[in-house]
Design a protein around this motif. Structure first.
Motif, PDB file in Angstrom:
ATOM      1  N   LEU A   1       0.847  -1.196   0.000  1.00  0.00           N
ATOM      2  CA  LEU A   1       0.000   0.000   0.000  1.00  0.00           C
ATOM      3  C   LEU A   1       0.876   1.236   0.000  1.00  0.00           C
ATOM      4  O   LEU A   1       1.975   1.229   0.559  1.00  0.00           O
ATOM      5  CB  LEU A   1      -0.875   0.052   1.257  1.00  0.00           C
ATOM      6  N   SER A   2       0.367   2.297  -0.598  1.00  0.00           N
ATOM      7  CA  SER A   2       1.018   3.593  -0.485  1.00  0.00           C
ATOM      8  C   SER A   2      -0.040   4.618  -0.123  1.00  0.00           C
ATOM      9  O   SER A   2      -1.233   4.405  -0.352  1.00  0.00           O
ATOM     10  CB  SER A   2       1.730   3.975  -1.787  1.00  0.00           C
TER      11      SER A   2
ATOM     12  N   VAL B   1      -3.521   1.282  -7.843  1.00  0.00           N
ATOM     13  CA  VAL B   1      -4.975   1.161  -7.790  1.00  0.00           C
ATOM     14  C   VAL B   1      -5.518   1.765  -6.499  1.00  0.00           C
ATOM     15  O   VAL B   1      -5.120   1.362  -5.405  1.00  0.00           O
ATOM     16  CB  VAL B   1      -5.392  -0.328  -7.874  1.00  0.00           C
ATOM     17  N   SER B   2      -6.417   2.732  -6.618  1.00  0.00           N
ATOM     18  CA  SER B   2      -7.020   3.337  -5.429  1.00  0.00           C
ATOM     19  C   SER B   2      -7.861   2.292  -4.695  1.00  0.00           C
ATOM     20  O   SER B   2      -8.692   1.616  -5.302  1.00  0.00           O
ATOM     21  CB  SER B   2      -7.893   4.526  -5.820  1.00  0.00           C
ATOM     22  N   VAL B   3      -7.595   2.177  -3.388  1.00  0.00           N
ATOM     23  CA  VAL B   3      -8.393   1.250  -2.575  1.00  0.00           C
ATOM     24  C   VAL B   3      -9.205   1.998  -1.528  1.00  0.00           C
ATOM     25  O   VAL B   3      -9.809   1.383  -0.659  1.00  0.00           O
ATOM     26  CB  VAL B   3      -7.505   0.153  -1.915  1.00  0.00           C
TER      27      VAL B   3
ATOM     28  N   THR C   1      -5.264   9.189   0.211  1.00  0.00           N
ATOM     29  CA  THR C   1      -5.791   8.146  -0.659  1.00  0.00           C
ATOM     30  C   THR C   1      -4.846   6.967  -0.555  1.00  0.00           C
ATOM     31  O   THR C   1      -3.628   7.130  -0.659  1.00  0.00           O
ATOM     32  CB  THR C   1      -5.870   8.629  -2.120  1.00  0.00           C
ATOM     33  N   MET C   2      -5.399   5.788  -0.296  1.00  0.00           N
ATOM     34  CA  MET C   2      -4.586   4.575  -0.221  1.00  0.00           C
ATOM     35  C   MET C   2      -4.593   3.922  -1.591  1.00  0.00           C
ATOM     36  O   MET C   2      -5.651   3.814  -2.227  1.00  0.00           O
ATOM     37  CB  MET C   2      -5.151   3.624   0.829  1.00  0.00           C
ATOM     38  N   LYS C   3      -3.400   3.509  -2.041  1.00  0.00           N
ATOM     39  CA  LYS C   3      -3.284   2.867  -3.344  1.00  0.00           C
ATOM     40  C   LYS C   3      -2.627   1.506  -3.186  1.00  0.00           C
ATOM     41  O   LYS C   3      -1.575   1.393  -2.556  1.00  0.00           O
ATOM     42  CB  LYS C   3      -2.457   3.735  -4.294  1.00  0.00           C
ATOM     43  N   GLY C   4      -3.269   0.489  -3.755  1.00  0.00           N
ATOM     44  CA  GLY C   4      -2.691  -0.845  -3.773  1.00  0.00           C
ATOM     45  C   GLY C   4      -1.583  -0.907  -4.790  1.00  0.00           C
ATOM     46  O   GLY C   4      -1.764  -0.454  -5.927  1.00  0.00           O
ATOM     47  N   ALA C   5      -0.417  -1.431  -4.376  1.00  0.00           N
ATOM     48  CA  ALA C   5       0.762  -1.532  -5.243  1.00  0.00           C
ATOM     49  C   ALA C   5       1.129  -0.170  -5.838  1.00  0.00           C
ATOM     50  O   ALA C   5       1.743  -0.094  -6.887  1.00  0.00           O
ATOM     51  CB  ALA C   5       0.549  -2.571  -6.338  1.00  0.00           C
TER      52      ALA C   5
END
Length: 177
Positions: free
Chosen positions: A34-35, A61-63, A54-58
């Motif tokens: 996550l970033s 992708v926004s999660v 905003t959390m982004k997978g890899a």
């Protein structure tokens, strides 16, 4: 429902406290899974207050979006410092939760000089708490592993490596002949 960690970290409590308050350490803790992309510039150290991310997978992708709303509890017990996040998920799967209460505590590890007792507790409620508990528990295990790996590098003033025996302290360059 509750997710917890209790670890002995190989670092001084002051170093652990500073690391908990570091957005950079948080990014490193979850990467590369996550970033966090903040709406405003990240501070060097978290202070009490709120920030949306905003959390982004890899990293792609926004999660979901998360409100991080921090406070510090420094008076509950002598020597114990607690970072409290009363924020909440704003969108994405975690927004199905009714409540989110996250506490991270550091204290000197009893009987272990130079080490930190770290406790991490997340309390969640709502109809989605049960199906989200296992993914959150899995993420907390990742957190525990990463914290244990990262903690020895948190010293603010790292101890320099020892000089090999017989290595003189004269650093002058000899004059040319």
């Amino acid at each position: 429902m509750r997710v917890q960690l209790k670890l002995i970290l190989n670092c001084e409590p002051d170093d652990a406290w500073r690391a908990l308050r570091s957005p950079t350490v948080l990014q490193e803790l979850y990467g590369p899974l996550l970033s966090l992309a903040p709406d405003s510039p990240m501070p060097t150290l978290w202070e009490p207050g709120a920030m949306q991310v905003t959390m982004k997978g890899a990293g792609v992708v926004s999660v979901g979006r998360q409100l991080i709303d921090l406070d510090f509890d420094l008076k509950r017990m002598p020597g114990v410092r607690i970072l409290v996040d009363n924020g909440r998920p704003l969108s994405g799967p975690l927004a199905l939760l009714d409540s989110w209460h996250h506490q991270m505590a550091v204290a000197p590890a009893p009987g272990q000089e130079g080490k930190t007792l770290y406790r991490d507790r997340l309390d969640i409620t709502g109809p989605a708490a049960l199906p989200l508990w296992m993914p959150l528990w899995t993420m907390w295990q990742w957190r525990g592993l990463r914290l244990s790996q990262m903690a020895p590098n948190w010293a603010f003033e790292p101890v320099p490596p020892e000089q090999p025996a017989g290595n003189g302290t004269n650093t002058e360059t000899p004059a040319p002949r």
